[in-house]
Write a protein that holds these residues in place. Structure first.
Motif, short mmCIF file in Angstrom:
data_model
loop_
_atom_site.label_atom_id
_atom_site.label_comp_id
_atom_site.label_asym_id
_atom_site.label_seq_id
_atom_site.Cartn_x
_atom_site.Cartn_y
_atom_site.Cartn_z
N ASP A 93 0.84 -1.19 0.00
CA ASP A 93 0.00 0.00 0.00
C ASP A 93 0.88 1.24 0.00
OD1 ASP A 93 -2.24 1.75 0.46
OD2 ASP A 93 -1.63 1.79 2.57
N GLY A 94 0.63 2.16 -0.92
CA GLY A 94 1.48 3.33 -1.05
C GLY A 94 1.44 4.27 0.14
N LEU A 95 0.31 4.31 0.86
CA LEU A 95 0.17 5.23 1.98
C LEU A 95 0.83 4.70 3.24
CD1 LEU A 95 -1.08 7.81 3.24
CD2 LEU A 95 -3.13 6.45 3.70
N THR A 96 0.44 3.50 3.66
CA THR A 96 0.93 2.94 4.92
C THR A 96 2.17 2.08 4.77
OG1 THR A 96 -0.48 0.99 4.73
CG2 THR A 96 -1.43 2.92 5.80
N GLU A 97 2.49 1.72 3.50
CA GLU A 97 3.61 0.83 3.18
C GLU A 97 3.41 -0.58 3.74
OE1 GLU A 97 7.36 2.57 4.20
OE2 GLU A 97 7.12 4.26 2.83
N LEU A 98 2.19 -0.91 4.08
CA LEU A 98 1.87 -2.27 4.51
C LEU A 98 1.63 -3.15 3.28
CD1 LEU A 98 -0.67 -1.65 7.42
CD2 LEU A 98 1.71 -2.42 7.64
N PRO A 99 1.84 -4.46 3.40
CA PRO A 99 1.44 -5.37 2.32
C PRO A 99 -0.05 -5.20 2.03
CG PRO A 99 2.82 -6.53 3.91
CD PRO A 99 2.52 -5.18 4.51
N ASN A 100 -0.41 -5.27 0.75
CA ASN A 100 -1.79 -5.00 0.35
C ASN A 100 -2.56 -6.30 0.09
OD1 ASN A 100 -0.77 -5.90 -2.08
ND2 ASN A 100 -0.76 -3.89 -3.05
N HIS A 140 -6.88 14.37 3.64
CA HIS A 140 -5.53 14.41 4.20
C HIS A 140 -5.55 13.96 5.65
CE1 HIS A 140 -7.11 18.16 5.82
NE2 HIS A 140 -6.08 18.19 6.66
N ALA A 141 -6.64 14.30 6.36
CA ALA A 141 -6.78 13.89 7.76
C ALA A 141 -7.01 12.39 7.83
CB ALA A 141 -7.92 14.64 8.43
N GLY A 142 -7.84 11.87 6.92
CA GLY A 142 -8.08 10.43 6.88
C GLY A 142 -6.80 9.66 6.63
N ASP A 143 -5.97 10.18 5.71
CA ASP A 143 -4.68 9.53 5.43
C ASP A 143 -3.78 9.55 6.67
OD1 ASP A 143 -5.52 9.10 2.86
OD2 ASP A 143 -4.35 10.72 1.98
#
Length: 516
Positions: A93-100, A140-143
């Motif tokens: 995942d591009g936002l959290t860098e967790l496996p998707n 942006h807040a949700g991210d």
């Protein structure tokens, strides 16, 4: 090591082996002494100069070959890094860098192949009231909340596998070591995620619900165990915020039912058993039928209708929604070509589809194939769909308008940011949700809300359609408020394609006839 396994590396090894072999042969046969004697004997023919030139050229060629081999090694290493980076991006995942989700599906395949023998606890975690963060503060807040939630989960599970499957849903795989208390872990999850989040100086309080199941205790297939954990999550959310539920046999029926529905859904789509029915949309003042809304109807083998609210959600979760929607829209457009040219077709798009940036192209392709004019199609989009990915939604709405297709905001008033959506996006119509219409005669506050929505539509020069009209009194009240269009049981239930043709034919032969 990658260079040595390459074709160039193998060739370099073969050349080196050949060179060492020749060196060994020459040394054993005193070849160098013989060569020097030969050069001395034929010095008048300048063989010694030719030998020196060949030696120098050979030395330079060797240096050149080494340099080229080194360049090739660096290029291979660079490509390997690039391939690894592309592979990482595809599975993270591009936002959290967790496996998707894709990475999780690969993990499921590993379980299916029997590559994992450990006992595993599977947590499915969903943030409570996350939608209001996007609505009230912004994406942006949700991210920022998602990133912070990820950090907190990593604190609880520093060595376990954490996946973000999409939206605000996470999955954690934790080995069931001796003494692991899944209930206590679940409580830690909900407690940590219920703590306030600070975003741009604003304190945000949400929460989390979690459900868990055990592999292989609850199933020898990880995909099935995930469904068990999902069922436990739904049970937890049904009890309110910040709850943890363990899967047990009482939830088994729910899991089996969902699995059966998904299996039957695949077969139904393949066999074209899910078909569009059409509910009339009328002009309130005259009762004239100006269009129909296409609604999915599925009658199973037992002759019972499966509620769309049930199978549409499963279609989204299982990835069948694109195929289902395209088939329904293609059938609906084909039917609409047999209606009068002034009669429009309304078609709902599910929230998950509005993240598909090619949706506009898919719809225009179907219109082209069916021959239906773009200005006769109206795509209905809910507020829930808009807030999932506002950038993608804006592009799709822009593409639809460019193609001449109208766009309506469905279920208006049921979300957190209706006015914001009207400001951010361009719509052609507002649809008033049936929940307001059904009770506005009895509830003064609901009546004021309906009046305000209709007034807003008039002020923005937008048509308003009231859903769920069942009585003549409701129709009269809405008409008095200025509402232009309506649909509901008063005017007709959803009907088959042949019934729409019959209705329109009857109306055409009897000009004074009107529905409702």
């Amino acid at each position: 090591m990658s260079f040595l396994r390459s074709k160039a590396g193998i060739q370099a090894i073969l050349v080196a082996v050949l060179g060492l072999s020749l060196l060994f042969v020459f040394s054993s046969e005193n070849a160098s002494e013989r060569l020097m004697d030969f050069l001395d004997a034929h010095e008048h023919r300048q063989f010694d100069e030719i030998y020196l030139m060949v030696t120098i050229l050979g030395l330079f060629s060797f240096v050149y070959a080494v340099l080229r081999a080194w360049d090739l090694h660096r290029e291979i290493a660079r490509r390997d890094r690039a391939e690894r980076q592309v592979g990482w991006i595809a599975e993270h995942d591009g936002l959290t860098e967790l496996p998707n989700r894709r990475a999780f599906e690969e993990r499921i395949k590993a379980f299916a192949a029997g590559n994992t023998k450990d006992n595993i606890g599977v947590f499915v975690i969903d943030l409570d009231d996350f939608k209001k963060v996007n609505d009230l503060i912004g994406h942006h807040a949700g991210d920022a909340v998602l990133v912070e939630a990820t950090r907190r989960l990593k604190e609880i599970f520093p060595h376990e596998e954490i996946f973000r499957l999409g939206g605000d849903e996470f999955v954690v795989l934790t080995p069931l070591r001796q003494g692991v208390d899944m209930d206590a872990l679940g409580e830690r999850i909900t407690h940590r995620l219920a703590l306030p989040f600070e975003v741009d100086g604003i304190t945000v309080e949400i929460g989390a619900s979690a459900g868990y199941a055990l592999y292989p205790e609850h199933g020898d297939c990880m995909e099935y165990v995930l469904r068990c954990a999902d069922a436990a999550l739904y049970a937890a959310k049904a009890q309110g915020r910040n709850n943890v539920f363990a899967y047990d046999r009482t939830l088994r029926e729910r899991v089996l039912y969902r699995a059966r529905i998904e299996r039957e859904l695949r077969a139904a789509i393949k066999d074209n058993l899910i078909v569009p029915h059409y509910q009339p949309i009328v002009r309130l003042r005259t009762g004239e039928v100006i269009g129909f809304e296409a609604l999915a109807r599925w009658k199973d083998a037992s002759g019972q209708f499966v509620p769309p609210s049930e199978f549409i959600a499963i279609a989204e979760e299982s990835g069948l929604i694109v195929e289902l929607t395209e088939k329904l829209l293609r059938d609906a457009c084909s039917t609409a070509t047999g209606w009068p040219k002034s009669t429009t077709l309304s078609f709902n798009i599910s929230p998950g589809q509005l993240q598909d940036r090619l949706l506009g192209l898919r719809i225009t392709k179907i219109l082209h194939e069916s021959g239906l004019a773009p200005n006769r199609l109206e795509i209905e989009i809910t507020e829930t769909a808009l807030i999932r990915d506002m950038e993608a939604a804006a592009k799709i709405i822009h593409d639809l308008h460019d193609a001449g297709i109208k766009v309506a905001l469905d279920d208006f008033g049921t979300g957190y940011s209706s006015l914001a959506q009207l400001a951010n996006f361009s719509f052609d119509k507002i649809k008033i949700d049936r929940s307001f219409v059904s009770s506005f005669n009895e509830q003064r506050k609901q009546r004021k809300i309906v009046r305000a929505i209709i007034g807003l539509g008039l002020g923005l020069d937008l048509q308003t359609t009231a859903e769920g009209i069942e009585t003549a009194e409701q129709r009269a009240q809405l008409l008095g408020m200025g509402c232009t269009l309506g649909q509901g049981y008063l005017f007709g239930k959803a009907m088959s394609a042949s019934e729409t043709l019959q209705l329109l034919s009857d109306l055409e032969t009897s000009p004074r006839s009107r529905v409702g």
